[in-house]
Scaffold this motif. Structure first.
Motif, mmCIF file in Angstrom:
data_model
loop_
_atom_site.group_PDB
_atom_site.id
_atom_site.type_symbol
_atom_site.label_atom_id
_atom_site.label_comp_id
_atom_site.label_asym_id
_atom_site.label_seq_id
_atom_site.Cartn_x
_atom_site.Cartn_y
_atom_site.Cartn_z
ATOM 1 N N UNK A 107 -2.441 73.826 24.098
ATOM 2 C CA UNK A 107 -2.445 73.995 25.550
ATOM 3 C C UNK A 107 -1.637 72.868 26.184
ATOM 4 N N UNK A 108 -0.618 73.221 26.940
ATOM 5 C CA UNK A 108 0.261 72.194 27.488
ATOM 6 C C UNK A 108 0.994 72.693 28.731
ATOM 7 N N UNK A 109 1.614 71.741 29.415
ATOM 8 C CA UNK A 109 2.495 72.017 30.532
ATOM 9 C C UNK A 109 3.891 71.539 30.150
ATOM 10 N N UNK A 110 4.889 72.378 30.373
ATOM 11 C CA UNK A 110 6.281 71.992 30.131
ATOM 12 C C UNK A 110 6.964 71.839 31.481
ATOM 13 N N UNK A 111 7.551 70.667 31.708
ATOM 14 C CA UNK A 111 8.263 70.353 32.935
ATOM 15 C C UNK A 111 9.726 70.134 32.576
ATOM 16 N N UNK A 127 5.715 74.962 33.893
ATOM 17 C CA UNK A 127 5.023 76.116 33.323
ATOM 18 C C UNK A 127 3.885 75.649 32.419
ATOM 19 N N UNK A 128 2.757 76.372 32.485
ATOM 20 C CA UNK A 128 1.628 76.110 31.599
ATOM 21 C C UNK A 128 1.644 77.105 30.457
ATOM 22 N N UNK A 129 1.343 76.599 29.232
ATOM 23 C CA UNK A 129 1.305 77.424 28.017
ATOM 24 C C UNK A 129 0.014 77.149 27.272
ATOM 25 N N UNK A 130 -0.525 78.181 26.645
ATOM 26 C CA UNK A 130 -1.685 78.010 25.773
ATOM 27 C C UNK A 130 -1.531 78.972 24.599
ATOM 28 N N UNK A 131 -1.166 78.425 23.444
ATOM 29 C CA UNK A 131 -0.917 79.237 22.249
ATOM 30 C C UNK A 131 -1.578 78.597 21.037
ATOM 31 N N UNK A 132 -2.321 79.400 20.292
ATOM 32 C CA UNK A 132 -2.956 78.925 19.056
ATOM 33 C C UNK A 132 -1.975 78.975 17.890
ATOM 34 N N UNK A 133 -0.906 79.750 18.041
ATOM 35 C CA UNK A 133 0.127 79.825 17.006
ATOM 36 C C UNK A 133 1.401 79.176 17.554
ATOM 37 N N UNK A 134 2.242 78.614 16.694
ATOM 38 C CA UNK A 134 3.454 77.932 17.164
ATOM 39 C C UNK A 134 4.365 78.859 17.979
ATOM 40 N N UNK A 186 13.084 66.973 29.654
ATOM 41 C CA UNK A 186 12.064 67.943 29.261
ATOM 42 C C UNK A 186 10.818 67.146 28.897
ATOM 43 N N UNK A 187 9.698 67.486 29.547
ATOM 44 C CA UNK A 187 8.438 66.784 29.321
ATOM 45 C C UNK A 187 7.370 67.786 28.936
ATOM 46 N N UNK A 188 6.559 67.434 27.943
ATOM 47 C CA UNK A 188 5.461 68.287 27.494
ATOM 48 C C UNK A 188 4.176 67.477 27.651
ATOM 49 N N UNK A 189 3.308 67.938 28.548
ATOM 50 C CA UNK A 189 2.054 67.263 28.867
ATOM 51 C C UNK A 189 0.913 68.000 28.168
ATOM 52 N N UNK A 190 0.138 67.283 27.381
ATOM 53 C CA UNK A 190 -0.930 67.899 26.592
ATOM 54 C C UNK A 190 -2.212 68.053 27.399
ATOM 55 N N UNK A 191 -2.748 69.282 27.418
ATOM 56 C CA UNK A 191 -4.056 69.548 28.019
ATOM 57 C C UNK A 191 -5.065 69.862 26.919
ATOM 58 N N UNK A 198 -4.760 79.260 48.427
ATOM 59 C CA UNK A 198 -5.737 79.994 47.618
ATOM 60 C C UNK A 198 -6.670 78.963 46.982
ATOM 61 N N UNK A 199 -7.802 79.385 46.476
ATOM 62 C CA UNK A 199 -8.691 78.480 45.748
ATOM 63 C C UNK A 199 -7.991 78.101 44.449
ATOM 64 N N UNK A 200 -7.865 76.797 44.195
ATOM 65 C CA UNK A 200 -7.145 76.307 43.020
ATOM 66 C C UNK A 200 -8.144 75.940 41.928
ATOM 67 N N UNK A 201 -8.149 76.726 40.888
ATOM 68 C CA UNK A 201 -9.010 76.509 39.732
ATOM 69 C C UNK A 201 -8.194 75.799 38.647
ATOM 70 N N UNK A 202 -8.835 75.319 37.580
ATOM 71 C CA UNK A 202 -8.086 74.623 36.534
ATOM 72 C C UNK A 202 -6.899 75.427 35.991
ATOM 73 N N UNK A 203 -5.786 74.738 35.896
ATOM 74 C CA UNK A 203 -4.524 75.202 35.309
ATOM 75 C C UNK A 203 -3.815 76.268 36.134
#
Length: 192
Positions: A183-187, A123-130, A140-145, A81-86
């Motif tokens: 906004x982050x990715x959890x691995x 998994x990608x996450x994007x939350x303005x609240x905790x 467990x790794x958390x990559x910041x976007x 498929x066309x791969x767009x950001x995130x």
């Protein structure tokens, strides 16, 4: 419980691609022995032009566009498929893979791991609240976007991660509790 370690984007070493077509910033790896010297690796790559990918026999790959308009992959002759950001996409490292860029250069985020040695979840996450997340994975790794991502482990004080920084935890048994804000990715990776 082992403490959270923050890896800063400005400190990532730059490594040449296996096929010589560019370079990758290596975020972290397990350092174990293997066909390519690791059981798993996280990295960032800049792709300036359409072309072929390196093969990683015996590995699984998960790629996510971070910057740019996107790309489409040809995997063993079949279009993705066309791969767009995130929008994460998984494929076999043994496959013959080439990319077609959509509107110019991109930057991507990569997980490469040996499925014979590790189970992985991305998994990608994007939350303005905790938001709370619990994991029993060995790594467990958390990559910041985000320009600013707050990460805390259990009751520890939050750490602030900048763009493309990474938090790494190695729980010593039981669940690790993470609180994430941004906004982050959890691995999550665990040995088989």
């Amino acid at each position: 419980m082992n403490p959270l370690t923050v890896l800063r984007a400005g400190d990532y070493p730059c490594m040449p691609w296996k096929n010589g077509g560019g370079s990758t910033q290596e975020i972290t790896r397990d350092g174990g022995a293997g066909l390519d010297g690791f059981g798993w690796r996280l990295s960032i790559a800049d792709i300036a032009a359409s072309g072929g990918f390196s093969r990683f026999a015996g590995y699984q790959r998960v790629i996510t566009v971070l910057q740019g308009q996107g790309m489409q992959l040809m995997v063993d002759g079949a279009p993705s498929r066309v791969l767009r950001p995130f929008d994460a996409f998984a494929f076999n490292g043994d496959s013959d893979v080439a990319c077609q860029l959509l509107g110019g250069p991109i930057r991507d985020f990569n997980l490469i791991y040996a499925p014979s040695r590790y189970r992985a979840r991305l998994q990608w996450f994007e939350h303005a609240t905790p938001q709370r997340l619990f994991s029993a994975a060995a790594h467990v790794l958390v990559f910041s976007a985000a320009d600013a991502l707050k990460v805390s482990q259990g009751e520890q004080a939050p750490q602030l991660l900048g763009l493309y920084d990474c938090a790494q935890m190695r729980p010593s048994g039981g669940l690790v509790e993470l609180t994430l804000e941004g906004h982050c990715c959890v691995v999550e990776l665990s040995p088989r």
